[in-house]
Scaffold this active site. Structure first.
Site, PDB file in Angstrom:
ATOM      1  N   HIS A 180      26.737 -18.168  10.451  1.00  0.00           N
ATOM      2  CA  HIS A 180      25.285 -18.392  10.492  1.00  0.00           C
ATOM      3  C   HIS A 180      24.892 -19.564  11.392  1.00  0.00           C
ATOM      4  CE1 HIS A 180      25.290 -15.519   7.356  1.00  0.00           C
ATOM      5  NE2 HIS A 180      25.413 -16.322   6.320  1.00  0.00           N
ATOM      6  N   LYS A 221      16.782 -12.564  10.477  1.00  0.00           N
ATOM      7  CA  LYS A 221      15.594 -13.326  10.040  1.00  0.00           C
ATOM      8  C   LYS A 221      14.592 -13.398  11.186  1.00  0.00           C
ATOM      9  CE  LYS A 221      18.192 -16.255   6.832  1.00  0.00           C
ATOM     10  NZ  LYS A 221      17.718 -16.059   5.483  1.00  0.00           N
ATOM     11  N   LYS A 233      30.058 -10.310   6.566  1.00  0.00           N
ATOM     12  CA  LYS A 233      30.888 -11.468   6.846  1.00  0.00           C
ATOM     13  C   LYS A 233      31.603 -11.866   5.564  1.00  0.00           C
ATOM     14  CE  LYS A 233      29.230 -15.392   5.645  1.00  0.00           C
ATOM     15  NZ  LYS A 233      28.744 -15.412   4.277  1.00  0.00           N
ATOM     16  N   GLU A 276      21.241 -25.785   0.750  1.00  0.00           N
ATOM     17  CA  GLU A 276      20.843 -24.992  -0.410  1.00  0.00           C
ATOM     18  C   GLU A 276      20.796 -25.885  -1.641  1.00  0.00           C
ATOM     19  OE1 GLU A 276      22.428 -20.774  -0.469  1.00  0.00           O
ATOM     20  OE2 GLU A 276      23.959 -21.835   0.669  1.00  0.00           O
TER      21      GLU A 276
HETATM   22  C1  BG6 Z   1      25.457 -16.103   2.688  1.00  0.00           C
HETATM   23  C2  BG6 Z   1      26.449 -17.047   2.095  1.00  0.00           C
HETATM   24  O1  BG6 Z   1      25.975 -15.501   3.833  1.00  0.00           O
HETATM   25  O2  BG6 Z   1      24.281 -16.828   3.031  1.00  0.00           O
HETATM   26  C3  BG6 Z   1      25.864 -17.725   0.866  1.00  0.00           C
HETATM   27  O3  BG6 Z   1      27.619 -16.335   1.736  1.00  0.00           O
HETATM   28  C4  BG6 Z   1      24.550 -18.375   1.192  1.00  0.00           C
HETATM   29  O4  BG6 Z   1      26.767 -18.672   0.326  1.00  0.00           O
HETATM   30  C5  BG6 Z   1      23.637 -17.409   1.908  1.00  0.00           C
HETATM   31  O5  BG6 Z   1      23.972 -18.765  -0.041  1.00  0.00           O
HETATM   32  C6  BG6 Z   1      22.399 -18.104   2.415  1.00  0.00           C
HETATM   33  O6  BG6 Z   1      21.525 -17.139   2.931  1.00  0.00           O
HETATM   34  P1  BG6 Z   1      19.967 -17.317   2.834  1.00  0.00           P
HETATM   35  O7  BG6 Z   1      19.401 -16.174   3.584  1.00  0.00           O
HETATM   36  O8  BG6 Z   1      19.616 -17.326   1.377  1.00  0.00           O
HETATM   37  O9  BG6 Z   1      19.686 -18.641   3.451  1.00  0.00           O
END
Ligand code: BG6
Length: 502
Positions: A243, A185, A151, A219
């Site tokens: 997502h 996941k 993506k 995050e």
């Molecule tokens: C990615 C995004 O697809 O997903 C990032 O581009 C983000 O910006 C990440 O940090 C988060 O993924 P995860 O699995 O760490 O929650």
């Protein structure tokens, strides 16, 4: 021979990039270590950096040492794994360079028409439309080949349609694997098991019993070294359009007839097609855009490397969505994501309606008459049902308490890695957990009016929030309209805490 046992070559475009070292190689190594790969596999790295095979192996060995969980890293085994690695230095945007690739594939496969080839596009998105065209020109798109595309697939509806057309002119749709690692996941997949392998929740899973749903993916880091990409993308394209909307689909979909690629993906698209289009009032009142500003030791977004000093890119999005179908009419879904918030957490919180009558005295915080179910995707993966119980002693005082399931109770097995799961599925030619062309288009179709609105109204509000806080206060105000507040997973998080308990 089963697909999984067939020899394969995985060609990774962008082999010297970030994703390859952080995610792809660790995932491939972990599959290798767990004997999930056929013995006869080859990984061919492609990038412009002038490596030879030996240098590439040693580079990847060092990166695995850095990025593998130290419990997984065993020098000798990593060395054995690296013997499967090869490299071709070329510019993926240059048509003529594909002759180098074709020759290398012929040499490695021993065939002029190599068959079981998996291409992984871990490149800047600007190359997504270019690579397939060049592959076709060199007849490298045989029917047995597959292509995995990271993506963001497209930048808006128009560009996604264009990309889909390019892919359709080179591959069959069943050869195209649009990856969204959230679907890999374990805990995201568990939403389906939780809903459809238990009889007790599904009868309650609708507008009669559910008041509203929150989907959160926050995050506690900023954009790190990705300013160039992120400043063009923003939270809506980086997290929401893919997502979060996938998590929404898993939460809201009808039960598929079978768990196979066609039936599952048909149900995903039905959810996307049922999203009630956003109106101009929604753009103004039910979509909150934010951008983090400097606080304490933390930089503001505009101070980050490769970000324009007057950037209006969103690093936070909260929005209210409605699904216009029989099951969900009138139930708001509040979704949010943001960088530089107090903690990293992804979870779905389902709020059930209150009991119709309050007989008991309630103690403690919150409404004890209102059950909540938390599906925690990460970290501290698990499920928690909050229920009211009688406080021991005389009288009838009621307090909320939690019934918990955490993944570490499942025989000590940690949830598997999302990339490993998805790569393994692609090797086995199982596209179930990958996004189909129509779903990508439906998702962009929904968000496109919002993107256009922002384009046409460059002064539409973008609220600042100090890095390390829960986002703009306007986001809270949007929830208050529903008489609700966001469920922030940790109330008293200190600087030394990274993650909240479930
Ligand atoms: C990615 C995004 O697809 O997903 C990032 O581009 C983000 O910006 C990440 O940090 C988060 O993924 P995860 O699995 O760490 O929650």
């Amino acid at each position: 021979m089963k697909t999984k046992e067939q020899p394969f070559i995985m060609v990774i475009f962008g082999a010297s990039g970030d994703l390859t070292k952080r995610k792809l190689m660790p995932a491939l190594y972990s599959l290798y270590k767990r004997h999930r790969l056929t013995e006869n596999f080859t990984i061919l790295g492609v990038a412009r950096t002038a490596y030879g095979d030996v240098q590439f192996r040693s580079y990847i060995h060092n990166q695995l040492n850095k990025f593998l969980d130290p419990k997984e890293y065993q020098a000798e085994e990593v060395g054995e794994f690296c013997k499967h690695l090869y490299y071709v230095a070329m510019d993926p945007s240059e048509a003529d360079d594909y002759l180098l690739l074709a020759n290398r594939l012929q040499e490695l496969s021993g065939s002029a028409q190599p068959n079981n080839i998996l291409y992984y596009l871990s490149t800047p998105p600007s190359l997504y439309g270019v690579v397939p065209v060049h592959l076709k020109a060199y007849k490298l798109n045989s029917r047995g080949s597959r292509i995995i595309v990271e993506k963001p697939f497209g930048y808006d509806l128009e560009s996604a349609l264009k990309l889909n057309n390019i892919y359709a002119s080179v591959f069959d749709e069943k050869q195209v694997y649009r990856i969204d690692h959230f679907l890999g996941k374990e805990t995201a997949q568990n939403i389906l098991a939780f809903r459809f392998a238990n009889g007790i929740f599904e009868p309650l899973w609708n507008r009669n019993y559910i008041d509203y749903v929150e989907i959160t993916a926050t995050e506690n880091i900023g954009i790190e070294q990705r300013g160039g990409y992120y400043d063009e993308s923003g939270a809506l394209r980086d997290m929401v359009q893919n997502h979060l909307i996938q998590l929404l689909a898993l939460t809201a979909m009808e039960p598929p007839v079978n768990f196979n690629a066609t039936e599952f993906r048909n149900e995903v698209i039905k959810v996307y097609n049922s999203l009630v289009p956003l109106t101009e009032t929604d753009f103004k009142e039910h979509v909150i855009r934010g951008q983090y500003t400097a606080s304490d030791a933390k930089k503001g977004y505009r101070e980050e490397q490769n970000v324009k000093p007057d950037s209006r890119t969103d690093t936070y999005i909260a929005m209210r969505l409605n699904i216009g179908n029989w099951r969900w009419a009138g139930v708001p879904f509040y979704i949010r994501t943001g960088k530089q918030l107090p903690t990293k957490v992804t979870e779905i919180v389902v709020h059930f309606k209150e009991t119709p009558h309050h007989m008991f005295h309630q103690v403690g915080e919150g409404s004890a008459q209102n059950n909540t179910l938390i599906l925690r995707i990460q970290p501290n993966e698990g499920v928690q049902l909050r229920v009211a119980m009688k406080v021991p002693g005389s009288g009838f005082e009621i307090k909320q308490t939690a019934m918990d399931f955490t993944y570490d109770k499942l025989g000590g097995l940690p949830p598997g890695d999302a990339y490993a799961r998805l790569i393994e599925d692609c090797i086995a030619s199982d596209p179930t957990l990958f996004t189909r062309n129509d779903a990508i288009e439906a998702s962009w179709r929904f968000f496109d009016p919002l993107i256009s609105y922002w384009k046409q109204h460059p002064d539409a509000p973008l609220y600042g929030y100090p890095a390390g806080t829960w986002g703009p206060k306007e986001s809270e105000a949007m929830m208050n309209e529903h008489g609700a507040t966001w469920t922030n997973p940790c109330k008293n998080l200190t600087d030394s805490d990274q993650y909240c308990e479930l």
